[in-house]
Motif scaffolding. Structure first.
Motif: not given
Ligand code: KG4
Ligand code: ZN
Length: 349
Positions: A216-233
Motif C-alpha cells: 500500500f505504500s505506492g498507493l499512499k505516494t500516488a495520493v501524495l503526488r495528486l495533492v502536490q500536483q494540484s497545489e502546484k497547479q
C-alpha cells in the motif's frame, strides 16, 4: 464451558470483558482516541499511562455488568503480543495478578488470534477451516484457520498495513486521526472513479505478481503526488473524490486477494477482522465478489471489528477448554507470528 475474564491493552483501547465460550457476558471498552488525537497518532507512553489509570475500574465494571463473582470465572487472560510493549505490560500484569490472587489459570493471547475469534462471537456456529482476512492498523494478512491455535499465513502486506494506509492518507489530506472512519465517511459523498490509483502489486522474482500479498505504500505516494500536483497547479482537489478513489482501490485490492486465495485453497468461508473490517467500501466489494463466486463472507459487527477484550476472551475460552494455560513467567512481545501461538502455552500436546 469456560468463563474467562479477558483484558486487551495492546494499543489505544483499554478493554475488559467476560466471555462464556462464544457468548459475551460483559464488555467494557474505554477508548483513548480523544487523548491521542491531539498528537495525530498513538503516543506509546501516553497509552501505557492511560491503561494504568483505567484498568482497575474497567475490571470492576466488567464483573459488575456480567453479574458474576470470582467463583464463576474459570480463567484470566490478556493480550501478550503483538503490540506496544508498555501498553501490553499493563494488561498482562493485571491478568497475572488476578490469576495469583484468585487462583485461576492464566492465559496469554495473541492479538490477531483475538481478531479471528471476533467472528465466533457473532457467528457461534462457525467452525474451521476458513480463510480470515485480518486488516488492522498494524496488520494485513490472509490467514488459513485450520483449528484453535493452528494458523498459516498465506498473504501479507509487504509494507504498510491497510489501516496504516488509511491513517497516513488522512494525515496527508489533513483530515485527522484515526483516518479510516473519516475517509470512509467522506468517501460516501465522492466519486470512486474520479482518480485512477495504483493497486500495489507485489512482483515475483521470475515474473508475474504474488496473488495474495499486498503493498500500500505506492498507493499512499500516488495520493501524495495528486495533492502536490494540484497545489502546484493552483487547482482545488475535491477531497471526497480522493477519499472515495483511495478507498475503492484498497477495497478492490483486498477483495481480489481474499477471493483468489479462498478459491485456490478450496475454502468456502471468508471471515474479516480488524479495524478496517468496518470499512463500508471493503464490505460492499467483498460481499459482491463473494456472492458471484458462491463464497460466504462474515463480517463481525463494528464494535467487534476494532480492538476489544471480548474477542480475546473468546480465544482464551477455546484454549482453556483444550487445557492450554500459560506460565506466569510469560512476557510481552512486540512482534510474534501467528504461526507461533502454541508457544504461549505450557501444556499442549
Ligand atoms: O484493529 P484496530 O482497532 O487496531 C489495531 O489492531 O491496529 O484497527 C485500527 C485501524 C486504524 O488504522 C483505523 O484507521 C482503521 O482501523 N479503521 C478503519 C475504519 N475504522 C477503523 N479503516 C477504514 N474504514 C473504517 N471505517
Ligand atoms: Zn487490533
Amino acid at each position: 464451558m469456560a468463563t474467562v475474564l479477558a483484558i486487551e491493552t495492546s494499543c489505544d483501547e483499554t478493554s475488559v470483558a467476560i466471555v462464556k465460550n462464544r457468548k459475551i457476558c460483559s464488555s467494557i471498552i474505554a477508548s483513548q482516541i480523544p487523548v491521542h488525537q491531539q498528537y495525530g497518532g498513538v503516543v506509546p507512553e501516553v497509552a501505557s499511562r492511560q491503561h494504568l489509570e483505567t484498568i482497575n475500574e474497567a475490571i470492576s465494571l466488567a464483573l459488575e455488568q456480567a453479574e458474576l463473582g470470582w467463583g464463576e470465572i474459570n480463567g484470566i487472560a490478556a493480550t501478550c503480543a503483538p503490540g506496544l510493549v508498555g501498553a501490553l505490560l499493563v494488561g498482562l500484569t493485571a491478568a497475572k495478578t488476578l490469576s495469583i490472587v484468585h487462583q485461576k489459570p492464566f492465559l496469554g493471547i495473541h492479538h490477531l488470534e483475538g481478531h479471528i475469534y471476533a467472528t465466533y462471537l457473532s457467528e457461534p456456529t462457525l467452525e474451521p477451516p476458513f480463510l480470515s482476512l485480518l486488516v488492522s492498523g498494524g496488520h494485513t494478512s490472509l490467514i488459513y484457520v485450520k483449528d484453535c491455535g493452528m494458523y498459516e499465513s498465506l498473504g501479507e502486506t509487504r509494507d504498510d498495513a491497510a489501516g496504516e494506509a488509511f491513517d497516513k492518507v488522512a494525515r496527508l489530506l489533513a483530515l485527522g486521526y484515526p483516518g479510516g472512519p473519516i475517509i470512509d465517511q467522506l468517501a460516501q459523498q465522492g466519486n470512486p472513479q474520479a482518480f485512477t490509483l495504483p493497486e500495489g502489486k507485489v512482483s515475483l522474482p521470475h515474473g508475474g505478481y504474488h496473488p495474495y500479498d499486498a503493498s500500500f505504500s505506492g498507493l499512499k505516494t500516488a495520493v501524495l503526488r495528486l495533492v502536490q500536483q494540484s497545489e502546484k497547479q493552483g487547482k482545488s482537489l475535491k477531497v471526497e473524490d480522493v477519499a472515495a478513489s483511495f478507498q475503492e482501490t484498497v477495497a478492490r485490492s483486498l477483495t481480489k486477494r481474499a477471493i483468489t486465495c479462498a478459491l485456490d485453497y478450496g475454502l468456502s468461508t471468508i471471515t474479516v477482522g480488524g479495524g478496517v473490517a468496518a470499512n463500508s467500501g471493503l464490505r460492499r466489494n467483498l460481499q459482491a465478489a463473494a456472492a458471484t463466486h458462491n463464497l460466504r463472507v462474515l463480517f463481525p459487527p463494528l464494535k467487534l471489528c476494532t480492538d476489544n477484550a471480548a474477542m480475546i476472551g473468546c480465544a482464551a475460552a477455546d484454549h482453556l477448554n483444550r487445557g492450554h494455560t500459560s506460565s506466569l513467567t510469560l512476557g510481552v512481545q512486540s512482534r510474534l507470528p501467528l504461526s507461533q501461538v502454541m508457544e504461549l502455552y505450557d501444556n499442549h500436546s
